[in-house]
Design an enzyme around this catalytic site. Structure first.
Site, PDB file in Angstrom:
ATOM      1  N   SER A   1       8.151 114.827 -18.550  1.00 55.68           N
ATOM      2  CA  SER A   1       6.876 114.363 -19.087  1.00 55.68           C
ATOM      3  C   SER A   1       5.799 114.541 -18.039  1.00 55.68           C
ATOM      4  O   SER A   1       5.949 114.062 -16.920  1.00 55.68           O
ATOM      5  CB  SER A   1       7.005 112.879 -19.450  1.00 55.68           C
TER       6      SER A   1
ATOM      7  N   PHE B   1      -4.594 105.892 -22.524  1.00 54.16           N
ATOM      8  CA  PHE B   1      -4.873 107.302 -22.836  1.00 54.16           C
ATOM      9  C   PHE B   1      -5.545 107.412 -24.209  1.00 54.16           C
ATOM     10  O   PHE B   1      -6.527 108.133 -24.371  1.00 54.16           O
ATOM     11  CB  PHE B   1      -3.596 108.147 -22.809  1.00 54.16           C
TER      12      PHE B   1
ATOM     13  N   HIS C   1       5.167 116.603 -23.015  1.00 59.98           N
ATOM     14  CA  HIS C   1       6.540 116.315 -22.634  1.00 59.98           C
ATOM     15  C   HIS C   1       7.512 117.167 -23.439  1.00 59.98           C
ATOM     16  O   HIS C   1       7.150 117.742 -24.458  1.00 59.98           O
ATOM     17  CB  HIS C   1       6.876 114.819 -22.710  1.00 59.98           C
TER      18      HIS C   1
ATOM     19  N   ARG D   1      10.941 113.935 -34.152  1.00 58.09           N
ATOM     20  CA  ARG D   1      10.635 115.353 -33.877  1.00 58.09           C
ATOM     21  C   ARG D   1      11.869 116.155 -33.463  1.00 58.09           C
ATOM     22  O   ARG D   1      11.818 117.385 -33.416  1.00 58.09           O
ATOM     23  CB  ARG D   1       9.563 115.458 -32.781  1.00 58.09           C
TER      24      ARG D   1
ATOM     25  N   GLU E   1      12.717 118.605 -28.560  1.00 61.93           N
ATOM     26  CA  GLU E   1      11.359 118.442 -29.107  1.00 61.93           C
ATOM     27  C   GLU E   1      10.356 118.585 -27.983  1.00 61.93           C
ATOM     28  O   GLU E   1      10.635 118.267 -26.829  1.00 61.93           O
ATOM     29  CB  GLU E   1      11.195 117.102 -29.844  1.00 61.93           C
TER      30      GLU E   1
ATOM     31  N   HIS F   1       4.342 101.811 -19.052  1.00 63.93           N
ATOM     32  CA  HIS F   1       4.109 102.833 -20.071  1.00 63.93           C
ATOM     33  C   HIS F   1       3.207 102.314 -21.183  1.00 63.93           C
ATOM     34  O   HIS F   1       2.369 103.056 -21.707  1.00 63.93           O
ATOM     35  CB  HIS F   1       5.413 103.410 -20.637  1.00 63.93           C
TER      36      HIS F   1
HETATM   37  C1  HEM Z   1      -0.133 109.754 -17.386  1.00 63.55           C
HETATM   38  C2  HEM Z   1       1.098 109.526 -17.813  1.00 63.55           C
HETATM   39  C3  HEM Z   1       1.453 109.206 -19.248  1.00 63.55           C
HETATM   40  C4  HEM Z   1       0.644 108.893 -20.300  1.00 63.55           C
HETATM   41  C5  HEM Z   1      -0.882 108.788 -20.328  1.00 63.55           C
HETATM   42  C6  HEM Z   1       1.517 108.701 -21.436  1.00 63.55           C
HETATM   43  C7  HEM Z   1       1.075 108.420 -22.719  1.00 63.55           C
HETATM   44  C8  HEM Z   1       1.853 108.576 -23.831  1.00 63.55           C
HETATM   45  C9  HEM Z   1       1.351 108.703 -25.152  1.00 63.55           C
HETATM   46  C10 HEM Z   1      -0.139 108.651 -25.558  1.00 63.55           C
HETATM   47  C11 HEM Z   1       2.413 108.862 -25.981  1.00 63.55           C
HETATM   48  C12 HEM Z   1       2.385 109.082 -27.472  1.00 63.55           C
HETATM   49  C13 HEM Z   1       2.510 110.546 -27.713  1.00 63.55           C
HETATM   50  C14 HEM Z   1       2.474 110.863 -29.151  1.00 63.55           C
HETATM   51  O1  HEM Z   1       3.473 110.649 -29.861  1.00 63.55           O
HETATM   52  O2  HEM Z   1       1.414 111.358 -29.572  1.00 63.55           O
HETATM   53  C15 HEM Z   1       3.606 108.827 -25.171  1.00 63.55           C
HETATM   54  C16 HEM Z   1       4.887 108.939 -25.656  1.00 63.55           C
HETATM   55  C17 HEM Z   1       6.019 108.848 -24.873  1.00 63.55           C
HETATM   56  N1  HEM Z   1       6.043 108.777 -23.501  1.00 63.55           N
HETATM   57 FE1  HEM Z   1       4.445 108.735 -22.289  1.00 63.55          FE
HETATM   58  N2  HEM Z   1       2.830 108.863 -21.062  1.00 63.55           N
HETATM   59  C18 HEM Z   1       2.830 109.185 -19.745  1.00 63.55           C
HETATM   60  C19 HEM Z   1       3.947 109.434 -18.980  1.00 63.55           C
HETATM   61  C20 HEM Z   1       5.245 109.271 -19.411  1.00 63.55           C
HETATM   62  C21 HEM Z   1       6.404 109.410 -18.576  1.00 63.55           C
HETATM   63  C22 HEM Z   1       6.368 109.802 -17.106  1.00 63.55           C
HETATM   64  C23 HEM Z   1       7.505 109.172 -19.368  1.00 63.55           C
HETATM   65  C24 HEM Z   1       8.968 109.173 -19.035  1.00 63.55           C
HETATM   66  C25 HEM Z   1       9.505 109.704 -17.977  1.00 63.55           C
HETATM   67  C26 HEM Z   1       7.011 108.918 -20.710  1.00 63.55           C
HETATM   68  C27 HEM Z   1       7.803 108.650 -21.813  1.00 63.55           C
HETATM   69  C28 HEM Z   1       7.353 108.701 -23.113  1.00 63.55           C
HETATM   70  C29 HEM Z   1       8.214 108.717 -24.283  1.00 63.55           C
HETATM   71  C30 HEM Z   1       9.737 108.654 -24.297  1.00 63.55           C
HETATM   72  C31 HEM Z   1       7.375 108.815 -25.400  1.00 63.55           C
HETATM   73  C32 HEM Z   1       7.797 108.903 -26.850  1.00 63.55           C
HETATM   74  C33 HEM Z   1       7.929 107.571 -27.504  1.00 63.55           C
HETATM   75  C34 HEM Z   1       8.318 107.734 -28.968  1.00 63.55           C
HETATM   76  O3  HEM Z   1       7.718 108.563 -29.657  1.00 63.55           O
HETATM   77  O4  HEM Z   1       9.235 107.048 -29.427  1.00 63.55           O
HETATM   78  N3  HEM Z   1       5.645 108.975 -20.682  1.00 63.55           N
HETATM   79  N4  HEM Z   1       3.239 108.648 -23.857  1.00 63.55           N
END
Ligand code: HEM
Length: 350
Positions: A209, A296, A313, A166, A131, A289
């Site tokens: 990501s 964000f 991502h 997804r 995804e 996170h």
């Molecule tokens: C500036 C850095 C980051 C921001 C602002 C951020 C923000 C977010 C946001 C807003 C979502 C929701 C996305 C959506 O479904 O529309 C999300 C989902 C997610 N993020 Fe991040 N993220 C960041 C970095 C990371 C990193 C570095 C990782 C892991 C290495 C990560 C792992 C995840 C995962 C696994 C989800 C999916 C959760 C789910 O749908 O069950 N994120 N993130």
């Protein structure tokens, strides 16, 4: 095997607070990470590796996407990586990697000694195990780079569990069963001076990501620099250093570069988890996170959608048979070496 699948956690009549898009990819994707580990710190081997990999970015069966990045690894060694993607061409990687200009460098016994290590981690991903998510319809990075415009706005995002929803195959497979990370990384005997094939890890969950942060100004730049970036840094360090508690086998927090190693305003992390569940657990429970996720969405609302920071991502869940991990003269804590069920030393013969 019959799997029990958790129901979707999407709220009834869900309306996401911000838009998001998914890449139009219908076929399989091959993702190959080729890295060089500079233990001498002189940069000489990096330059040689860069010109080799750049020459392979063109010509017969050239990849669709070529990106580069660097990071400092868990032993403090500078590491530079090329990320290559082939879309919809399941035979292409095999033909590309048997090019004479590939083998002349990769298979040379010169790679097996000295102060530089080399590795490749390759994933052959069927579409139903992939995804992608982009905060902007035309972002060109990762699996969906160069496709022009992504699908969407999509509805299945921004609730916990949407990543799983997804992944097309998640409707019939819960991706449980396989490997369970239960021990600290152990320096096994294989590594330096050797060419090692590390066996794959069943149902490994991998996320790349990232953030594209060019052109940030004013309030947005301030929030990115003071809140988002430091929290990601802390979160990635936690994952790198706490494998047993998090289920994360390897986490590399990288900055993107040009093919010649100059930094560009893009950063990302690649993290591998023993199960998709443990990746979900980290994202919905770790304070770092939760902070960036919440911040964000708030920022996007505060700026009425005029955000320059772009997030994306890609997540893949692969079977052991879809992976190929190879380490040449790398230190024994590199990549999957500390965890792979089986290490096969090819050369030199002991
Ligand atoms: C500036 C850095 C980051 C921001 C602002 C951020 C923000 C977010 C946001 C807003 C979502 C929701 C996305 C959506 O479904 O529309 C999300 C989902 C997610 N993020 Fe991040 N993220 C960041 C970095 C990371 C990193 C570095 C990782 C892991 C290495 C990560 C792992 C995840 C995962 C696994 C989800 C999916 C959760 C789910 O749908 O069950 N994120 N993130």
């Amino acid at each position: 095997m019959v799997h029990h699948n958790p129901p979707s956690r999407k709220p009834h009549d869900w309306v996401p607070p911000v838009p998001a898009f998914s890449a139009k990819i219908d076929g399989p994707v091959t993702m190959a990470y080729y890295g060089v580990q500079d233990r001498a710190g002189t940069g000489a081997t990096i330059a040689e590796f860069q010109s080799w990999i750049s020459s392979l970015a063109d010509g017969v069966e050239a990849p669709d996407v070529v990106e580069f990045a660097d990071y400092t690894d868990e032993r403090d060694f500078y590491t530079w990586v090329a990320m290559l993607y082939w879309r919809d061409r399941s035979e292409s990687f095999a033909r590309w990697q048997s090019r004479p200009d590939h083998d002349a460098f990769w298979l040379s016994s010169e790679r097996e000694s000295g102060d530089a290590g080399y590795f490749r981690e390759v994933f052959h991903v069927p579409n139903e195990r992939l995804e992608t998510l982009y905060s902007d319809q035309s972002m060109s990075v990762g699996s969906g780079a160069g496709l022009g415009s992504h699908d969407g706005p999509i509805q299945s995002h921004n609730y916990w569990g949407s990543m799983r929803d997804r992944i097309p195959g998640s409707s019939s497979d819960d991706y449980a069963g396989g490997f369970q990370l239960t021990h600290q990384p152990q320096a096994q005997t294989a590594g330096l001076g050797e060419r090692v094939i590390a066996s794959g890890i069943e149902n490994l969950a991998t996320i790349r990501s990232g953030e594209l942060y060019d052109g940030l100004e004013g309030r947005e730049k301030e929030v990115y620099e003071a809140e988002l970036e430091p929290s990601v840094r802390e979160g990635m360090r936690y994952l790198r250093d706490n494998p047993v508690a998090s289920g994360c086998l390897s986490c590399r927090h990288m900055d993107e570069t040009t093919g010649a190693g100059e930094r560009i305003p893009r950063a990302f992390a690649v993290a591998h988890f023993d199960t998709l569940t443990r990746l979900e657990d980290w994202s919905e429970s770790h304070p770092t996170h939760l902070r960036i996720f919440g911040r964000f969405v708030e920022l996007a609302q505060e700026l009425r959608g005029n955000v320059r920071l772009r997030l994306w991502h890609e997540v893949v869940v692969t079977r052991a048979s879809m992976q190929h991990f190879e380490y040449v003269n790398c230190h024994p804590l590199t990549g999957f070496l500390p965890y792979s069920p089986t290490l096969t030393v090819l050369t030199p013969t002991r």
